[in-house]
Motif scaffolding. Structure first.
Motif, PDB file in Angstrom:
ATOM      1  N   ALA A 177      25.615 -13.791 -57.893  1.00 36.07           N
ATOM      2  CA  ALA A 177      26.928 -14.057 -57.126  1.00 36.07           C
ATOM      3  C   ALA A 177      27.118 -13.642 -56.285  1.00 36.07           C
ATOM      4  O   ALA A 177      28.048 -13.645 -56.078  1.00 36.07           O
ATOM      5  N   THR A 178      26.596 -13.381 -55.614  1.00 32.56           N
ATOM      6  CA  THR A 178      26.907 -12.406 -53.893  1.00 32.56           C
ATOM      7  C   THR A 178      26.316 -13.079 -52.999  1.00 32.56           C
ATOM      8  O   THR A 178      24.764 -12.295 -53.251  1.00 32.56           O
ATOM      9  N   LEU A 179      26.498 -12.834 -52.027  1.00 35.70           N
ATOM     10  CA  LEU A 179      25.039 -12.685 -50.996  1.00 35.70           C
ATOM     11  C   LEU A 179      25.695 -11.656 -50.802  1.00 35.70           C
ATOM     12  O   LEU A 179      25.537 -10.266 -50.683  1.00 35.70           O
ATOM     13  N   CYS A 180      23.870 -11.237 -49.636  1.00 38.95           N
ATOM     14  CA  CYS A 180      23.240 -10.126 -49.638  1.00 38.95           C
ATOM     15  C   CYS A 180      23.723  -8.714 -50.580  1.00 38.95           C
ATOM     16  O   CYS A 180      24.207  -7.661 -50.762  1.00 38.95           O
ATOM     17  N   GLY A 181      23.824  -9.159 -52.376  1.00 39.33           N
ATOM     18  CA  GLY A 181      24.499  -8.370 -52.878  1.00 39.33           C
ATOM     19  C   GLY A 181      22.888  -7.447 -53.148  1.00 39.33           C
ATOM     20  O   GLY A 181      23.660  -5.994 -53.483  1.00 39.33           O
ATOM     21  N   ARG A 182      22.434  -6.946 -52.716  1.00 45.01           N
ATOM     22  CA  ARG A 182      20.929  -6.231 -52.764  1.00 45.01           C
ATOM     23  C   ARG A 182      21.658  -4.871 -51.958  1.00 45.01           C
ATOM     24  O   ARG A 182      21.207  -3.118 -52.084  1.00 45.01           O
ATOM     25  N   THR A 183      22.412  -4.872 -50.775  1.00 47.29           N
ATOM     26  CA  THR A 183      22.940  -3.374 -50.218  1.00 47.29           C
ATOM     27  C   THR A 183      24.201  -2.925 -51.107  1.00 47.29           C
ATOM     28  O   THR A 183      24.371  -2.066 -51.200  1.00 47.29           O
ATOM     29  N   GLY A 184      24.595  -3.645 -51.802  1.00 47.62           N
ATOM     30  CA  GLY A 184      25.111  -2.538 -53.375  1.00 47.62           C
ATOM     31  C   GLY A 184      26.531  -2.732 -52.330  1.00 47.62           C
ATOM     32  O   GLY A 184      27.159  -1.643 -52.849  1.00 47.62           O
ATOM     33  N   SER A 185      27.219  -4.022 -52.058  1.00 47.27           N
ATOM     34  CA  SER A 185      28.363  -3.363 -51.222  1.00 47.27           C
ATOM     35  C   SER A 185      29.231  -4.329 -51.368  1.00 47.27           C
ATOM     36  O   SER A 185      29.547  -5.996 -50.445  1.00 47.27           O
ATOM     37  N   PRO A 186      30.658  -4.724 -52.429  1.00 45.21           N
ATOM     38  CA  PRO A 186      30.943  -6.093 -52.791  1.00 45.21           C
ATOM     39  C   PRO A 186      31.802  -6.104 -51.466  1.00 45.21           C
ATOM     40  O   PRO A 186      32.246  -7.411 -50.711  1.00 45.21           O
ATOM     41  N   ALA A 187      31.672  -4.994 -50.689  1.00 49.18           N
ATOM     42  CA  ALA A 187      33.188  -5.344 -49.313  1.00 49.18           C
ATOM     43  C   ALA A 187      32.509  -6.066 -47.837  1.00 49.18           C
ATOM     44  O   ALA A 187      33.139  -7.156 -48.237  1.00 49.18           O
ATOM     45  N   LEU A 188      30.633  -5.386 -48.492  1.00 47.06           N
ATOM     46  CA  LEU A 188      29.791  -6.570 -47.282  1.00 47.06           C
ATOM     47  C   LEU A 188      29.980  -7.901 -48.001  1.00 47.06           C
ATOM     48  O   LEU A 188      29.844  -8.706 -47.395  1.00 47.06           O
ATOM     49  N   SER A 189      29.735  -7.960 -48.850  1.00 47.81           N
ATOM     50  CA  SER A 189      29.596  -9.701 -49.709  1.00 47.81           C
ATOM     51  C   SER A 189      30.776 -10.289 -49.525  1.00 47.81           C
ATOM     52  O   SER A 189      30.435 -11.482 -48.756  1.00 47.81           O
ATOM     53  N   ALA A 190      31.940  -9.481 -49.816  1.00 48.95           N
ATOM     54  CA  ALA A 190      32.931 -10.864 -49.902  1.00 48.95           C
ATOM     55  C   ALA A 190      32.937 -10.705 -48.158  1.00 48.95           C
ATOM     56  O   ALA A 190      33.963 -11.954 -47.719  1.00 48.95           O
ATOM     57  N   TYR A 191      32.999  -9.642 -47.015  1.00 49.67           N
ATOM     58  CA  TYR A 191      33.226  -9.843 -45.669  1.00 49.67           C
ATOM     59  C   TYR A 191      32.587 -11.942 -45.679  1.00 49.67           C
ATOM     60  O   TYR A 191      32.482 -12.164 -44.561  1.00 49.67           O
ATOM     61  N   LEU A 192      30.747 -11.309 -45.586  1.00 53.04           N
ATOM     62  CA  LEU A 192      30.220 -11.969 -45.331  1.00 53.04           C
ATOM     63  C   LEU A 192      30.140 -13.450 -45.817  1.00 53.04           C
ATOM     64  O   LEU A 192      29.808 -14.354 -45.591  1.00 53.04           O
ATOM     65  N   THR A 193      30.171 -13.618 -46.800  1.00 51.44           N
ATOM     66  CA  THR A 193      30.867 -14.662 -47.503  1.00 51.44           C
ATOM     67  C   THR A 193      32.234 -15.719 -46.788  1.00 51.44           C
ATOM     68  O   THR A 193      31.972 -16.902 -46.343  1.00 51.44           O
ATOM     69  N   ASP A 194      33.084 -14.531 -46.300  1.00 49.99           N
ATOM     70  CA  ASP A 194      34.383 -15.185 -45.954  1.00 49.99           C
ATOM     71  C   ASP A 194      33.858 -15.687 -44.756  1.00 49.99           C
ATOM     72  O   ASP A 194      34.725 -17.710 -43.799  1.00 49.99           O
ATOM     73  N   LEU A 195      32.949 -15.019 -43.767  1.00 49.82           N
ATOM     74  CA  LEU A 195      32.233 -15.537 -42.858  1.00 49.82           C
ATOM     75  C   LEU A 195      31.188 -16.915 -42.369  1.00 49.82           C
ATOM     76  O   LEU A 195      31.656 -17.725 -42.052  1.00 49.82           O
ATOM     77  N   HIS A 196      30.830 -16.548 -43.089  1.00 46.78           N
ATOM     78  CA  HIS A 196      30.576 -18.392 -43.332  1.00 46.78           C
ATOM     79  C   HIS A 196      30.896 -19.364 -43.967  1.00 46.78           C
ATOM     80  O   HIS A 196      30.808 -21.015 -43.163  1.00 46.78           O
TER      81      HIS A 196
END
Ligand code: FAD
Length: 405
Positions: A177-196
Motif C-alpha cells: 500500500a506504500t512506497l518503501c514499506g519495509r522501512t516501516g516509516s509512514p512519514a517516509l512513504s508519504a514523502y516519497l509518494t509526493d516526490l514521485h
C-alpha cells in the motif's frame, strides 16, 4: 613452513575490502580474489543514479587491476566458484580448476529477484544489479519511452527518478500500500509518494502485474492484477535480492536466506567467513540482513581482520542513503516494536526519529539535510536520549537536545 592462502570468493564491494584489508593488516601470504564478473571490483550505488544520467561518467573501480597487482592480490575475473570441498579445503571453479585455501571468505552478494510471471524472460525486461545491466538499461531508456517499474523499493524508485530525468514516461507498480514499506516509516512513504507524483510518475500502489503479453524487444503489454493494462517499451524489475548462498548451502554451511555468520563474521565452519549482502548475522533478536554500501565495506574489513585472528566484534549501526531527483534521503539505525515516531517540524521537511519510551534515539530518517543527519546518526550510534517535544520543535538546535545521562 609453506605460505598460507586466503581465498575470497566474490569480487564485489565486500570482497574487495576483505582482500585489501588482508594486505593492509600485513598478511604476507597468498591472496586470491575470485570474481564472476569481468570488471575489477566497483561500487553499485551509481548504477541506478549517475550511470542512468544523460552522459554517464566512466565508473571508477573500487580496486583497479593495477592496484591489485601492486597489492599482490591474485584476481581471477570471469570465474565462478561452483563448489566448496570443505574436507580437502579447496574450491572448484567454473573452469574445473581447484584452489586450496587455509581460510575462505565468501562475499558473493546477491542477484535481483524476478517474479515468476508469464513474459518475464522477454528482452524488454531488465533487472539492475551489475554494471553490464546498467549499461544495457541506459541504452534502452530513450526520451519518450514508456517504462514500467515493478517494485516501489529503493532501486525501483531510483530507476523511476533517473528515467523521468531522461524524459521517459514512468508507470510504477507496487504490491504494497506504500512506497518503501519495509522501512516501516509512514512519514517516509508519504514523502516519497509526493516526490514521485510531483515528478509525474504514474504510481499504482496496492497493485501487481499479472502478466506481460505481446512481448518483443520493442516492448510489451503489462496486464495488471485489476485487469487493466498498460503498453510499455521496457520493464525494470526492482523487487529485492536473492542472496548468492547456493554454493555455501551445498557445502553444508548453515544458511537461511543468506550465509549465517556471527559477530566475528564466522560461518558454521571455523575456516570459512562471510561478509556483505550474502550474510545473515545472528544476534539475540534473530538474523540481521543488511544490504547496503556501508555494511559491505565494514563487514568486508571485519571479516578480513577476523580471518587474521584479530579481536573482532562487528556491531553495525545500519546506514543507507538514496538519491532521487534532487533529493537525498539518509537513514540510520533500526527501529524496534513499540518505538515512538516523532517528526520534526512539518512533514515536508522529512526529519523523523524513532525513540524508545525513555527517549533513546533508535533510528533517524532525514531528507536533504546531511548536517542534521550527521548529528542524528551520532545520537543513534551513541544511544543518546532526547526529549520528543523539543525534537519536534525545529527552532530547537539539534545539538542541544541530548539529555544528560
Ligand atoms: C543498483 C544498486 C544501487 C544501490 N544503491 C545503494 C545506495 O544508494 N546506498 C546503499 O547503501 N547501498 C546501495 N546499494 C547496495 C550496495 O551496493 C550493496 O549492498 C553492495 O554492493 C553489496 O556488496 P557485496 O560485495 O556484498 O555484494 P555484491 O556487490 O553483489 O558483489 C558480489 C560479487 O560476487 C560475485 N559472485 C557471486 N557468486 C559468485 C561465485 N559463486 N563465484 C564468484 N563470484 C561470485 C558477483 O558476481 C558479484 O560481483 C545498491 C545496490 C544496487 C544493485
Amino acid at each position: 613452513m609453506s605460505q598460507q592462502t586466503i581465498v575470497v570468493v566474490g569480487a564485489g564491494q565486500a570482497g574487495a575490502w576483505a582482500a585489501r584489508t588482508l594486505r593492509n593488516e600485513g598478511f604476507a601470504g597468498h591472496v586470491v580474489l575470485v570474481g564472476y564478473e569481468a570488471h575489477p571490483p566497483y561500487e553499485r550505488p551509481p548504477l541506478s543514479k549517475e550511470q542512468l544520467q544523460p552522459d554517464p561518467t566512466q565508473m571508477d573501480s573500487l580496486l583497479s587491476a593495477a592496484e591489485m597487482a601492486d597489492l599482490d592480490i591474485d584476481w581471477l575475473p570471469s570465474l565462478a566458484c561452483v563448489r566448496i570441498d570443505r574436507v580437502a579445503r579447496q574450491i572448484v571453479l567454473s573452469n574445473d580448476e581447484t584452489i586450496g585455501y587455509d581460510k575462505l571468505i565468501l562475499a558473493t552478494g546477491g542477484i535481483a529477484r524476478v517474479p515468476p510471471l508469464p513474459g518475464i524472460d522477454a528482452p524488454c525486461v531488465h533487472t539492475l544489479r551489475t554494471l553490464d545491466d546498467a549499461q544495457r538499461l541506459r541504452s534502452a531508456l530513450k526520451p519518450g519511452a514508456h517504462l514500467l517499474v515493478i517494485g516501489g523499493g529503493w532501486i525501483g524508485l531510483e530507476v523511476a527518478a533517473s528515467a523521468r530525468q531522461l524524459g521517459c514516461n514512468v508507470t510504477l507498480v507496487e504490491s504494497g500500500a506504500t512506497l518503501c514499506g519495509r522501512t516501516g516509516s509512514p512519514a517516509l512513504s508519504a514523502y516519497l509518494t509526493d516526490l514521485h507524483a510531483s515528478h509525474g510518475v504514474d504510481l499504482r500502489l496496492s497493485s501487481g502485474v499479472a502478466a506481460l503479453e505481446n512481448t518483443s524487444s520493442a516492448g510489451c503489454r503489462a496486464v495488471l492484477a485489476d485487469g487493466s493494462s498498460v503498453n510499455v517499451h521496457l520493464v525494470v524489475v526492482g523487487i529485492g535480492l536473492i542472496q548468492n548462498d547456493a554454493v555455501a548451502s551445498q557445502a553444508g554451511l548453515e544458511c537461511d536466506h543468506g550465509v549465517i555468520v556471527d559477530r566475528q563474521c564466522r560461518t558454521s565452519d571455523p575456516d570459512i567467513f562471510a561478509a556483505g549482502d550474502v550474510t545473515a548475522m545472528r544476534e539475540d533478536q534473530g538474523l540481521l540482513r543488511l544490504e547496503s554500501w556501508q555494511n559491505a565495506q565494514d563487514q568486508g574489513i571485519a571479516a578480513a581482520r577476523a580471518v587474521l585472528g584479530q579481536a573482532v566484534d562487528y556491531r553495525p549501526v545500519p546506514y543507507f542513503w538514496s538519491q532521487q531527483y534532487d533529493t537525498m534521503v539518509q537513514l540510520a539505525g533500526r527501529s524496534a516494536p513499540g518505538a515512538i515516531q516523532v517528526t520534526r517540524g512539518d512533514a515536508s521537511r522529512m526529519m523523523v526519529v524513532d525513540l524508545t519510551a525513555d527517549g533513546r534515539v533508535l533510528s533517524a530518517i532525514v531528507a536533504n539535510n546531511p548536517r542534521d543527519f550527521r548529528t542524528l546518526r551520532k545520537f543513534v550510534s551513541d544511544g543518546t536520549r532526547i526529549d520528543a517535544g523539543r525534537f519536534a520543535d525545529p527552532a530547537m538546535p539539534l545539538a542541544k537536545l541530548a539529555i544528560a545521562a
